[in-house]
Design an enzyme around this catalytic site. Structure first.
Site, PDB file in Angstrom:
ATOM      1  N   GLU A  17      39.500  37.964  54.716  1.00 49.49           N
ATOM      2  CA  GLU A  17      38.407  38.606  53.978  1.00 49.49           C
ATOM      3  C   GLU A  17      38.906  39.915  53.374  1.00 49.49           C
ATOM      4  OE1 GLU A  17      35.136  38.146  52.896  1.00 49.49           O
ATOM      5  OE2 GLU A  17      35.594  40.144  52.094  1.00 49.49           O
TER       6      GLU A  17
ATOM      7  N   SER B 238      17.809  36.845  48.053  1.00 44.93           N
ATOM      8  CA  SER B 238      16.372  36.847  48.367  1.00 44.93           C
ATOM      9  C   SER B 238      16.090  36.531  49.831  1.00 44.93           C
ATOM     10  CB  SER B 238      15.629  35.838  47.489  1.00 44.93           C
ATOM     11  OG  SER B 238      15.888  36.050  46.133  1.00 44.93           O
TER      12      SER B 238
ATOM     13  N   HIS C 288      15.343  27.996  51.616  1.00 44.92           N
ATOM     14  CA  HIS C 288      14.599  27.141  50.678  1.00 44.92           C
ATOM     15  C   HIS C 288      14.352  25.757  51.268  1.00 44.92           C
ATOM     16  CE1 HIS C 288      14.730  29.850  47.261  1.00 44.92           C
ATOM     17  NE2 HIS C 288      16.011  30.096  47.503  1.00 44.92           N
TER      18      HIS C 288
ATOM     19  N   ARG D  87      25.232  36.066  41.660  1.00 48.35           N
ATOM     20  CA  ARG D  87      25.316  34.622  41.941  1.00 48.35           C
ATOM     21  C   ARG D  87      26.628  34.060  41.388  1.00 48.35           C
ATOM     22  NH1 ARG D  87      20.641  36.011  39.395  1.00 48.35           N
ATOM     23  NH2 ARG D  87      18.645  35.584  40.399  1.00 48.35           N
TER      24      ARG D  87
ATOM     25  N   ILE E 287      29.281  28.561  45.117  1.00 48.60           N
ATOM     26  CA  ILE E 287      28.118  28.283  45.983  1.00 48.60           C
ATOM     27  C   ILE E 287      27.011  29.267  45.614  1.00 48.60           C
ATOM     28  CG2 ILE E 287      27.291  27.956  48.324  1.00 48.60           C
ATOM     29  CD1 ILE E 287      29.518  25.994  47.623  1.00 48.60           C
TER      30      ILE E 287
ATOM     31  N   SER F  53      22.734  29.848  44.647  1.00 50.01           N
ATOM     32  CA  SER F  53      21.522  29.520  45.388  1.00 50.01           C
ATOM     33  C   SER F  53      21.290  28.013  45.317  1.00 50.01           C
ATOM     34  CB  SER F  53      20.342  30.262  44.764  1.00 50.01           C
ATOM     35  OG  SER F  53      19.194  30.060  45.541  1.00 50.01           O
TER      36      SER F  53
ATOM     37  N   CYS G  97      17.318  56.012  65.257  1.00 43.99           N
ATOM     38  CA  CYS G  97      16.599  55.715  64.008  1.00 43.99           C
ATOM     39  C   CYS G  97      15.110  55.652  64.339  1.00 43.99           C
ATOM     40  CB  CYS G  97      17.088  54.389  63.422  1.00 43.99           C
ATOM     41  SG  CYS G  97      16.069  53.796  62.055  1.00 43.99           S
TER      42      CYS G  97
ATOM     43  N   CYS H 158      12.926  55.955  55.567  1.00 43.11           N
ATOM     44  CA  CYS H 158      13.743  57.104  55.127  1.00 43.11           C
ATOM     45  C   CYS H 158      15.157  56.674  54.744  1.00 43.11           C
ATOM     46  CB  CYS H 158      13.759  58.212  56.173  1.00 43.11           C
ATOM     47  SG  CYS H 158      15.047  58.080  57.403  1.00 43.11           S
TER      48      CYS H 158
ATOM     49  N   CYS I 189      18.675  59.452  60.428  1.00 46.61           N
ATOM     50  CA  CYS I 189      19.608  58.953  61.449  1.00 46.61           C
ATOM     51  C   CYS I 189      21.053  58.869  60.948  1.00 46.61           C
ATOM     52  CB  CYS I 189      19.155  57.592  61.980  1.00 46.61           C
ATOM     53  SG  CYS I 189      19.213  56.271  60.751  1.00 46.61           S
TER      54      CYS I 189
HETATM   55  C1  LIG Z   1      20.373  37.389  43.562  1.00 49.89           C
HETATM   56  C2  LIG Z   1      20.640  36.266  44.514  1.00 49.89           C
HETATM   57  C3  LIG Z   1      19.587  35.654  45.187  1.00 49.89           C
HETATM   58  C4  LIG Z   1      19.826  34.589  46.054  1.00 49.89           C
HETATM   59  N1  LIG Z   1      18.812  34.104  46.827  1.00 49.89           N
HETATM   60  C5  LIG Z   1      19.052  33.103  47.706  1.00 49.89           C
HETATM   61  C6  LIG Z   1      18.041  32.653  48.585  1.00 49.89           C
HETATM   62  O1  LIG Z   1      16.948  33.210  48.661  1.00 49.89           O
HETATM   63  N2  LIG Z   1      18.312  31.590  49.375  1.00 49.89           N
HETATM   64  C7  LIG Z   1      19.512  30.938  49.339  1.00 49.89           C
HETATM   65  O2  LIG Z   1      19.660  29.951  50.038  1.00 49.89           O
HETATM   66  N3  LIG Z   1      20.522  31.406  48.582  1.00 49.89           N
HETATM   67  C8  LIG Z   1      20.326  32.475  47.783  1.00 49.89           C
HETATM   68  N4  LIG Z   1      21.329  32.976  47.013  1.00 49.89           N
HETATM   69  C9  LIG Z   1      22.651  32.358  47.100  1.00 49.89           C
HETATM   70  C10 LIG Z   1      23.422  32.835  48.316  1.00 49.89           C
HETATM   71  O3  LIG Z   1      23.311  34.217  48.483  1.00 49.89           O
HETATM   72  C11 LIG Z   1      24.866  32.436  48.113  1.00 49.89           C
HETATM   73  O4  LIG Z   1      24.922  31.069  47.800  1.00 49.89           O
HETATM   74  C12 LIG Z   1      25.720  32.674  49.332  1.00 49.89           C
HETATM   75  O5  LIG Z   1      25.555  33.972  49.828  1.00 49.89           O
HETATM   76  C13 LIG Z   1      27.161  32.416  48.951  1.00 49.89           C
HETATM   77  O6  LIG Z   1      27.970  32.675  50.055  1.00 49.89           O
HETATM   78  P1  LIG Z   1      29.543  32.677  49.895  1.00 49.89           P
HETATM   79  O7  LIG Z   1      30.080  32.842  51.266  1.00 49.89           O
HETATM   80  O8  LIG Z   1      29.964  31.508  49.087  1.00 49.89           O
HETATM   81  O9  LIG Z   1      29.844  33.942  48.964  1.00 49.89           O
HETATM   82  P2  LIG Z   1      29.948  35.491  49.337  1.00 49.89           P
HETATM   83  O10 LIG Z   1      28.888  35.916  50.266  1.00 49.89           O
HETATM   84  O11 LIG Z   1      30.032  36.229  48.052  1.00 49.89           O
HETATM   85  O12 LIG Z   1      31.306  35.584  50.123  1.00 49.89           O
HETATM   86  C14 LIG Z   1      32.562  35.437  49.497  1.00 49.89           C
HETATM   87  C15 LIG Z   1      33.534  36.320  50.235  1.00 49.89           C
HETATM   88  O13 LIG Z   1      34.849  36.089  49.752  1.00 49.89           O
HETATM   89  C16 LIG Z   1      35.536  37.316  49.748  1.00 49.89           C
HETATM   90  N5  LIG Z   1      36.650  37.206  48.819  1.00 49.89           N
HETATM   91  C17 LIG Z   1      36.590  37.030  47.480  1.00 49.89           C
HETATM   92  N6  LIG Z   1      37.820  36.992  46.947  1.00 49.89           N
HETATM   93  C18 LIG Z   1      38.694  37.144  47.975  1.00 49.89           C
HETATM   94  C19 LIG Z   1      40.118  37.196  48.065  1.00 49.89           C
HETATM   95  N7  LIG Z   1      40.896  37.092  46.971  1.00 49.89           N
HETATM   96  N8  LIG Z   1      40.676  37.388  49.282  1.00 49.89           N
HETATM   97  C20 LIG Z   1      39.905  37.493  50.388  1.00 49.89           C
HETATM   98  N9  LIG Z   1      38.565  37.463  50.358  1.00 49.89           N
HETATM   99  C21 LIG Z   1      37.955  37.273  49.176  1.00 49.89           C
HETATM  100  C22 LIG Z   1      34.477  38.314  49.311  1.00 49.89           C
HETATM  101  O14 LIG Z   1      34.808  39.638  49.650  1.00 49.89           O
HETATM  102  C23 LIG Z   1      33.243  37.800  50.027  1.00 49.89           C
HETATM  103  O15 LIG Z   1      33.050  38.403  51.277  1.00 49.89           O
HETATM  104  C24 LIG Z   1      21.134  34.085  46.189  1.00 49.89           C
HETATM  105  C25 LIG Z   1      22.197  34.728  45.536  1.00 49.89           C
HETATM  106  C26 LIG Z   1      21.952  35.832  44.746  1.00 49.89           C
HETATM  107  C27 LIG Z   1      23.111  36.578  44.162  1.00 49.89           C
END
Ligand SMILES: Cc1cc2nc3c(=O)[nH]c(=O)nc-3n(C[C@H](O)[C@H](O)[C@H](O)COP(=O)(O)OP(=O)(O)OC[C@H]3O[C@@H](n4cnc5c(N)ncnc54)[C@H](O)[C@@H]3O)c2cc1C
Length: 472
Positions: free
Chosen positions: A31, A45, A49, A310, A333, A335, A397, A434, A439
């Protein structure tokens, strides 16, 4: 040599690590940030879902419905804040009435349990603070709300407890095929594995291209929010959606699992995948859009604005497939990725097994997690805890009633808090009205003491975010 290296520790990487930690494998997660869940998984959000949005027959639909069904039991086992509050997709016009009926049919086809269309009277009884224009709604009782960062953290903690390695502040910069699998280049040196799983979120396209032919583009799409005080959270019970449009699920109004109210997001494509800035213009747009749902929100009670990005992509849905031999993408990946994450984790393990990775159960695997949340305890439990450890008697807190004992405990877990926001995500200290104004300095003091560093070296959030000094 690892069996599996996972790139990225958002909720998807954490879920993959959790699923694989049940097996006798050498696994590590890489990470780039200084904590887990620092990307989209901490700024969304937070809705679990129900699963009527994805097109029927798609992998997204399958994993959404499966993830939603897993959430309640998983959150109970991992002690993650979760509430099955149900969601309502509301129509405001005859055309939207028809859209509600289509969503209902799709939800039934996707296997969403308990769906029904509620009429005007029942809808306004369920949510008295809707505008009179709200006509009818699709009610999904299986939808819920969750603490998104804690969902990821809990799965990652259990994985680490069961032997998964976690390399924080380690950025993947390249990948090269080796005889047995892949050599992964990072800013801290090379790591080698038989299999690589790309869970890099909004950066998953770049990471894919380090190893595989270019097959998809990530289209970063920012969403901004209002977070409001608990006075506003108490005005609503369900997650309130408007009818979805081409650009997404639209602006929602929802209580959060912590009792606040969230209003947002918009959906604007941005060139910079790490752009989490908020703007007065888009926040004003969100306010106007949400006014269709309710006029009962008092925006003077907002305590924070934030934005998440996203990982929308040119392929449309989740990209979960082998890009090259031994290279598995869980890319783009978007929403409902938070909802689907635990199901994605299991699905990734299945794909690896089908490709030849032996999944033999790990002897002594310890599942589950328990977090002490002082304010949720009975008076007797509080007294006996304070008698054992007086630090639980010192409230740090005041908005969220978080004690010194809980903050210290958060610095001693499998993935310890090292920053002020890391403490906030683990304990809620600083999450209240706050926003850490009172805190914050005490948390800095405790963190410095517990981590054996000077106060000036304590960070607020990401690497380099000094509070009391500027590193020269
Ligand atoms: C505005 C918004 C609203 C949403 N609402 C919902 C909801 O209500 N319900 C729902 O089910 N989903 C929702 N989603 C979708 C959901 O948040 C995502 O699908 C999910 O968090 C994706 O997870 P992830 O682990 O793929 O990505 P991330 O959480 O982005 O994790 C990817 C990780 O990879 C790391 N990384 C990237 N490049 C490198 C690299 N080169 N080397 C090492 N590490 C790296 C990053 O630092 C990060 O920690 C929403 C998304 C957004 C943005």
């Amino acid at each position: 040599m690892y069996d599996v290296l996972i790139i990225g520790c958002g909720v998807v990487g954490a879920a993959a690590a959790y699923a694989l930690s049940r097996y006798d494998l050498r696994v590590a997660v890489i990470e780039k940030e200084n904590d887990v869940a620092m990307g989209a998984s901490r700024a969304n959000s937070a809705i679990i879902h129900a699963g009527f949005d994805p097109e029927e027959g798609t992998l997204d639909a399958l994993l959404n419905v499966r993830g939603c069904a897993m959430a309640e039991e998983l959150c109970r086992r991992l002690d993650v804040p979760y509430k099955k509050n149900g969601s309502l997709v509301i129509s405001f016009s005859p055309e939207e009435d028809a859209a509600i009926d289509r969503l209902y049919a799709r939800g039934v086809a996707n296997g969403v349990p308990g769906l029904r269309v509620v009429g005007y009277d029942e809808l306004h009884e369920m949510e008295p603070n809707l505008t009179p224009d709200a006509r009818k709604a699709l009610y999904a009782p299986s939808a819920g709300i969750v603490s998104p960062w804690d969902y990821a953290l809990a799965m990652a903690e259990v994985a680490v407890r069961n032997g998964t390695g976690l390399f924080l502040e380690t950025e993947v910069t390249g990948a090269k095929k080796s005889e047995e699998g892949w050599i992964i280049r990072t800013n801290r040196g090379d790591l080698e594995a038989r299999y690589v799983v790309n869970c890099a979120g909004v950066h998953s396209g770049e990471v894919h291209d380090m190893a595989c032919p270019h097959t998809f583009d990530i289209i970063p799409c920012k969403g901004q929010y209002f977070l409001l005080d608990k006075s506003e959270g108490a005005k609503f019970t369900h997650t309130l959606f408007q009818c979805p449009s081409k650009v997404g699920k639209g602006v929602l109004v929802s209580p959060t699992v912590h009792g606040n109210l969230i209003v947002g997001p918009d959906a604007v494509n941005v060139p910079d995948p790490d752009d989490t800035s908020t703007t007065a213009q888009q926040l004003a747009f969100i306010k106007r859009a949400a006014a269709k749902t309710t006029s009962a929100v008092d925006y003077r009670a907002q305590i924070r604005n934030f934005a998440g990005v996203r990982a929308n992509n040119s392929a449309g849905g989740f990209i979960i497939s082998f890009g090259e031999k031994g290279w598995l993408d869980a890319a783009g990946i978007k929403s409902p990725g938070l909802t689907a994450a635990p199901a994605i984790g299991e699905y990734l393990a299945e794909l690896l097994e089908k490709d030849g990775l032996a999944l033999n159960p790990r002897a002594g695997f310890v599942d589950g997690r328990k977090v002490v949340r002082f304010k949720e305890l009975s008076s007797e439990e509080k007294n006996s805890l304070i008698a054992r450890d007086p630090r639980y008697g010192r409230v740090i807190c005041r908005c969220e009633t978080v004690t010194e004992g809980e903050i210290v405990a958060s610095t001693r877990t499998e993935i310890p808090a090292r920053t002020v926001d890391g403490v906030k995500r683990r304990t809620n200290a600083g999450m209240g009205r706050c926003q850490g104004g009172f805190c914050g300095p005490r948390v800095v003091e405790i963190l410095a003491r517990e981590s054996g560093v000077e106060m000036k070296d304590v960070l607020k959030d990401k690497t380099g975010s000094y509070i009391l000094s500027e590193k020269l």
